[in-house]
Design a protein around this motif. Structure first.
Motif, PDB file in Angstrom:
ATOM      1  N   ASP A  81       0.857  -1.194   0.000  1.00  0.00           N
ATOM      2  CA  ASP A  81       0.000   0.000   0.000  1.00  0.00           C
ATOM      3  C   ASP A  81       0.887   1.235   0.000  1.00  0.00           C
ATOM      4  O   ASP A  81       1.163   1.825   1.039  1.00  0.00           O
ATOM      5  N   GLY A  82       1.363   1.609  -1.156  1.00  0.00           N
ATOM      6  CA  GLY A  82       2.274   2.751  -1.251  1.00  0.00           C
ATOM      7  C   GLY A  82       2.430   3.197  -2.681  1.00  0.00           C
ATOM      8  O   GLY A  82       1.607   2.875  -3.552  1.00  0.00           O
ATOM      9  N   ASN A  83       3.493   3.909  -2.965  1.00  0.00           N
ATOM     10  CA  ASN A  83       3.716   4.428  -4.303  1.00  0.00           C
ATOM     11  C   ASN A  83       5.189   4.750  -4.511  1.00  0.00           C
ATOM     12  O   ASN A  83       5.959   4.852  -3.546  1.00  0.00           O
ATOM     13  N   GLN A  84       5.558   4.909  -5.770  1.00  0.00           N
ATOM     14  CA  GLN A  84       6.916   5.326  -6.091  1.00  0.00           C
ATOM     15  C   GLN A  84       7.083   6.812  -5.805  1.00  0.00           C
ATOM     16  O   GLN A  84       6.175   7.596  -6.015  1.00  0.00           O
ATOM     17  N   GLU A  94      12.298   5.357  -5.217  1.00  0.00           N
ATOM     18  CA  GLU A  94      12.104   4.349  -4.173  1.00  0.00           C
ATOM     19  C   GLU A  94      10.624   4.085  -3.984  1.00  0.00           C
ATOM     20  O   GLU A  94       9.773   4.869  -4.384  1.00  0.00           O
ATOM     21  N   TRP A  95      10.322   2.935  -3.358  1.00  0.00           N
ATOM     22  CA  TRP A  95       8.947   2.589  -3.017  1.00  0.00           C
ATOM     23  C   TRP A  95       8.695   3.059  -1.590  1.00  0.00           C
ATOM     24  O   TRP A  95       9.441   2.713  -0.670  1.00  0.00           O
ATOM     25  N   VAL A  96       7.637   3.849  -1.400  1.00  0.00           N
ATOM     26  CA  VAL A  96       7.333   4.428  -0.097  1.00  0.00           C
ATOM     27  C   VAL A  96       5.936   4.002   0.339  1.00  0.00           C
ATOM     28  O   VAL A  96       4.933   4.433  -0.251  1.00  0.00           O
ATOM     29  N   PRO A  97       5.796   3.138   1.362  1.00  0.00           N
ATOM     30  CA  PRO A  97       4.477   2.769   1.891  1.00  0.00           C
ATOM     31  C   PRO A  97       3.783   3.985   2.495  1.00  0.00           C
ATOM     32  O   PRO A  97       4.431   4.934   2.954  1.00  0.00           O
ATOM     33  N   ASN A  98       2.467   3.935   2.534  1.00  0.00           N
ATOM     34  CA  ASN A  98       1.696   5.080   3.011  1.00  0.00           C
ATOM     35  C   ASN A  98       1.669   5.206   4.525  1.00  0.00           C
ATOM     36  O   ASN A  98       1.636   6.318   5.061  1.00  0.00           O
ATOM     37  N   SER A  99       1.672   4.072   5.245  1.00  0.00           N
ATOM     38  CA  SER A  99       1.436   4.138   6.690  1.00  0.00           C
ATOM     39  C   SER A  99       2.596   3.625   7.528  1.00  0.00           C
ATOM     40  O   SER A  99       2.484   3.564   8.757  1.00  0.00           O
ATOM     41  N   CYS A 100       3.685   3.239   6.901  1.00  0.00           N
ATOM     42  CA  CYS A 100       4.810   2.687   7.645  1.00  0.00           C
ATOM     43  C   CYS A 100       6.074   2.938   6.832  1.00  0.00           C
ATOM     44  O   CYS A 100       6.026   3.522   5.755  1.00  0.00           O
ATOM     45  N   ARG A 101       7.214   2.477   7.332  1.00  0.00           N
ATOM     46  CA  ARG A 101       8.476   2.744   6.635  1.00  0.00           C
ATOM     47  C   ARG A 101       9.236   1.443   6.386  1.00  0.00           C
ATOM     48  O   ARG A 101       9.101   0.465   7.125  1.00  0.00           O
ATOM     49  N   LEU A 102      10.034   1.454   5.324  1.00  0.00           N
ATOM     50  CA  LEU A 102      10.936   0.350   5.027  1.00  0.00           C
ATOM     51  C   LEU A 102      12.271   0.588   5.711  1.00  0.00           C
ATOM     52  O   LEU A 102      12.683   1.732   5.900  1.00  0.00           O
ATOM     53  N   VAL A 103      12.956  -0.485   6.076  1.00  0.00           N
ATOM     54  CA  VAL A 103      14.284  -0.326   6.662  1.00  0.00           C
ATOM     55  C   VAL A 103      15.243   0.091   5.552  1.00  0.00           C
ATOM     56  O   VAL A 103      15.072  -0.285   4.392  1.00  0.00           O
ATOM     57  N   PRO A 104      16.247   0.871   5.871  1.00  0.00           N
ATOM     58  CA  PRO A 104      17.200   1.294   4.845  1.00  0.00           C
ATOM     59  C   PRO A 104      18.106   0.150   4.415  1.00  0.00           C
ATOM     60  O   PRO A 104      18.254  -0.843   5.133  1.00  0.00           O
ATOM     61  N   LEU A 105      18.699   0.296   3.260  1.00  0.00           N
ATOM     62  CA  LEU A 105      19.674  -0.678   2.779  1.00  0.00           C
ATOM     63  C   LEU A 105      21.013  -0.292   3.376  1.00  0.00           C
ATOM     64  O   LEU A 105      21.809   0.427   2.782  1.00  0.00           O
ATOM     65  N   ASN A 106      21.251  -0.811   4.591  1.00  0.00           N
ATOM     66  CA  ASN A 106      22.371  -0.346   5.393  1.00  0.00           C
ATOM     67  C   ASN A 106      22.873  -1.501   6.268  1.00  0.00           C
ATOM     68  O   ASN A 106      22.108  -2.058   7.053  1.00  0.00           O
ATOM     69  N   PRO A 107      24.142  -1.899   6.154  1.00  0.00           N
ATOM     70  CA  PRO A 107      24.631  -3.044   6.935  1.00  0.00           C
ATOM     71  C   PRO A 107      24.636  -2.805   8.434  1.00  0.00           C
ATOM     72  O   PRO A 107      24.484  -3.745   9.216  1.00  0.00           O
ATOM     73  N   GLY A 320       5.507  -1.500  -8.664  1.00  0.00           N
ATOM     74  CA  GLY A 320       5.342  -0.405  -9.602  1.00  0.00           C
ATOM     75  C   GLY A 320       6.489  -0.168 -10.556  1.00  0.00           C
ATOM     76  O   GLY A 320       6.448   0.785 -11.337  1.00  0.00           O
ATOM     77  N   PHE A 321       7.519  -1.021 -10.519  1.00  0.00           N
ATOM     78  CA  PHE A 321       8.646  -0.815 -11.414  1.00  0.00           C
ATOM     79  C   PHE A 321       8.526  -1.647 -12.690  1.00  0.00           C
ATOM     80  O   PHE A 321       9.435  -1.662 -13.501  1.00  0.00           O
ATOM     81  N   GLY A 322       7.402  -2.344 -12.872  1.00  0.00           N
ATOM     82  CA  GLY A 322       7.178  -3.094 -14.086  1.00  0.00           C
ATOM     83  C   GLY A 322       7.974  -4.376 -14.128  1.00  0.00           C
ATOM     84  O   GLY A 322       8.594  -4.794 -13.154  1.00  0.00           O
ATOM     85  N   GLY A 323       7.972  -5.014 -15.299  1.00  0.00           N
ATOM     86  CA  GLY A 323       8.621  -6.301 -15.436  1.00  0.00           C
ATOM     87  C   GLY A 323      10.109  -6.227 -15.643  1.00  0.00           C
ATOM     88  O   GLY A 323      10.814  -7.205 -15.438  1.00  0.00           O
TER      89      GLY A 323
END
Length: 375
Positions: A81-84, A94-107, A320-323
């Protein structure tokens, strides 16, 4: 973005990286530091490192509202449930959810709550290899990269790629190591793929990522023991893709995947990343969804752990990034449409960012983030 032509008859490189036959490799070793010493206004000064690309999880900038206060996404439904967001002209969306956050790509983030080490194993075809490449370059903070794939002979005899990141005891420094292992089909002991992570005062945390070339169901089944030997926390696998044109979903394969999850570590997670294009039998997405739903429902009632998300199924294109995994091609993580080769020297090659795979590894690592925590 064009890599400058080589001079002085130097052996071919790809963005400054040695180019071996059939490979355009990433740097084999890297170092992290929180600041760097450099010249600024003709004086020596300690400078803050430049900002990372947005797609790695920057979350906000000076003109955008921060999303750091939002909770981490815990369900696949919330993630989808989000958008680019971001400009397509920069190839840094990036893909950004509407009601929550994704963790960063960070070791540092991925290993912050682990007792010692986090191990991720990726098994599959070139699309999973692209995921590995985008993940490693994202963890390294590479603005763009170039990548190609192994030749048929190397694939037939076995290819394993490994990436190991180590955090040092001074808490301000880290290092990593990337290796290509060839001729691995006859190996029976894979524990030597990585150095031991001591988790002492010198090396406090380790992140280990493996890619195994195994596009067919029967090949993937053979690597169940490797997953156990390396004590994997998260396994990402593709379900045959176009390599399996007849079998919708192998029962031997699903049984092996359940074995990966249940033995010996009930806290291990599994993500099935499906590239649902090309010549594939009808009904595969529905069969995978039914299997994943049935397994999660069963284990939810038979264990005391919250295992609803222990297995997840992702169809590429849903974010949303297609095939396509890049704007140029279905196959490579990087577009190789503009390339000139003379005497094995790469004269020019187009770099890429692979927004799609970067988005998917962030989504998968977010949903299965509990697999990185101590048990």
């Amino acid at each position: 973005m064009i890599i400058e032509p080589l001079i002085d008859n130097e052996h071919g490189t790809c963005g400054g990286v040695k180019l071996e036959p059939n490979y355009c490799l990433m740097p084999s070793r890297g170092e992290w530091t929180t600041t760097w010493e450099g010249q600024f206004n003709d004086t020596n000064a300690t400078m803050t490192l430049p900002p990372l690309p947005r797609r790695f999880g920057k979350q906000y900038n000076s003109s955008e509202e921060t999303t750091q206060s939002l909770p981490r996404c815990e369900t696949q439904e919330d993630i989808l449930d989000g958008n680019q967001q971001g400009s397509p002209d920069t190839f840094d969306r990036e893909w950004v959810p509407n009601s929550c956050r994704l963790v960063p790509l960070n070791p540092f983030t991925w290993t912050d709550h682990s007792k010692c080490q986090v191990t991720i194993i990726m098994i599959g075809d070139s699309h999973i290899r692209n995921l590995f490449t985008a993940t490693v370059n994202g963890l390294r903070g590479s603005p763009a990269f170039a990548e190609a794939h192994a030749g048929s002979e190397d694939k037939d005899t076995g290819i394993i790629l490994t990436y190991e990141w180590q955090k040092h005891g001074d808490d301000e420094r880290a290092s990593d190591h990337f290796v290509v292992h060839k001729g691995t089909n006859n190996h029976t002991d894979h524990t030597s793929l990585f150095d031991d992570c001591p988790c002492d005062e010198h090396i406090t945390r380790c992140l280990r990522i493996v890619f195994i070339w195994a596009p067919h169901f029967v090949e993937q089944v053979k690597y169940v023991q490797l997953v156990n030997d390396l004590q994997a926390d998260l396994v990402i696998v593709e379900p045959g893709n176009s390599y399996e044109e007849r079998t919708v979903l192998s029962q031997e394969w699903t049984a092996a995947m359940e074995t990966i999850i249940l033995q010996p570590n009930e806290h291990r997670h599994l993500a099935v990343l499906h590239f649902p294009y090309g010549k594939q039998p009808k009904g595969r997405p529905e069969a995978i969804e039914e299997w994943v739903k049935g397994y999660n429902n069963t284990t939810q009632h038979t264990t005391t752990q919250n295992t609803t998300n222990q297995i997840s199924y992702w169809r590429q294109g849903k974010l949303g990034f297609g095939g396509k995994q890049s704007r140029k091609t279905w196959h490579y993580a990087c577009g190789l449409g503009e390339i000139q080769v003379r005497n094995d020297v790469v004269m020019a090659i187009e770099q890429c960012t692979d927004e799609a795979d970067t988005a998917y590894i962030r989504a998968i690592s977010t949903l299965h983030f509990d697999a990185f925590s101590p048990h």
